[in-house]
Enzyme design. Sequence first.
Site, short mmCIF file in Angstrom:
data_model
loop_
_atom_site.label_atom_id
_atom_site.label_comp_id
_atom_site.label_asym_id
_atom_site.label_seq_id
_atom_site.Cartn_x
_atom_site.Cartn_y
_atom_site.Cartn_z
N ASP A 14 0.71 -1.31 -0.08
CA ASP A 14 0.18 -0.10 0.13
C ASP A 14 0.86 1.41 -0.01
OD1 ASP A 14 -1.92 -1.86 0.13
OD2 ASP A 14 -2.88 -1.13 2.16
N ASP A 52 -4.73 -0.75 -1.37
CA ASP A 52 -6.02 -0.77 -1.11
C ASP A 52 -6.89 -0.16 -2.27
OD1 ASP A 52 -6.37 -1.34 1.47
OD2 ASP A 52 -6.76 0.37 2.44
N HIS A 54 -10.54 0.48 -2.61
CA HIS A 54 -11.85 0.59 -2.29
C HIS A 54 -13.01 1.24 -2.96
CE1 HIS A 54 -10.09 -1.00 1.64
NE2 HIS A 54 -9.60 0.17 1.96
N HIS A 71 -10.57 6.75 1.87
CA HIS A 71 -9.21 6.76 1.45
C HIS A 71 -9.10 5.62 0.29
CE1 HIS A 71 -9.26 3.46 4.66
NE2 HIS A 71 -8.39 2.91 3.76
N LYS A 96 -6.75 -5.11 -2.93
CA LYS A 96 -7.53 -5.57 -1.85
C LYS A 96 -8.45 -4.58 -1.17
CE LYS A 96 -3.52 -4.50 1.09
NZ LYS A 96 -4.20 -3.45 1.93
N CYS A 135 -1.91 -2.69 7.84
CA CYS A 135 -1.90 -3.81 6.56
C CYS A 135 -0.41 -4.21 6.44
CB CYS A 135 -2.14 -2.92 5.17
SG CYS A 135 -3.91 -2.51 5.11
#
Length: 191
Positions: A14, A52, A54, A71, A96, A135
């Site tokens: 990340d 990340d 999302h 975020h 992810k 993470c």
Amino acid sequence: MQTVGSGDALIVVDVQNDFLPGGALPTAEGDRIFAPLERVMPLFAYVVATRDWHPKEHPHFKDYGGSWPYHCLQHTHGAGFAPQMNLAYVDEILSKGTMAPWHGYSAFENSDLAERLRARGVRRIFVAGLATDYCVKETALAAVQSGFETLVISDAIAPVNVHPGDEAAAAAEMEKQGVRFVTSDELRTAA
Ligand code: VGL
């Protein structure tokens, strides 16, 4: 000294604009990781960069019952890899946290990464990136759980530190579960 070879993989967790100073969920000292990353990434035959990634409507976020401000929303600047990281060294990008109920703290969650790395002959996993207390920690613990010898590169990580002490607590938890810590200047390839 650690000699890096064909049985080793690096997971860079990340390294995204939102987790760096100026981002939506910044690590205060995130910029410290770039020089160590630049040293270690070229040593590995296989490098996975996680991100990340999302959707806005996700239980990760405060508006949907979670703990976090928005975020790393898909396709936004904040979700982009930091320009200081050299993507030329990256062999695989793993997204992810793309789908509820998974939050995507660990690179191994709801993924076949462990099986694929094993199929490549990987036995040791090195972990770097952001953030130490979420993470990075969850990825390192999952690597141990998946049966890999797991080493975290201590100068190539940085914490969010929602509470002071979260970084130290994360390090203690990783150590307790069998994660080892090395520094970037301890890594070499076989001559
Ligand atoms: C992370 C907090 C929330 C991380 C992700 O990448 O460490 N931290 N979501």
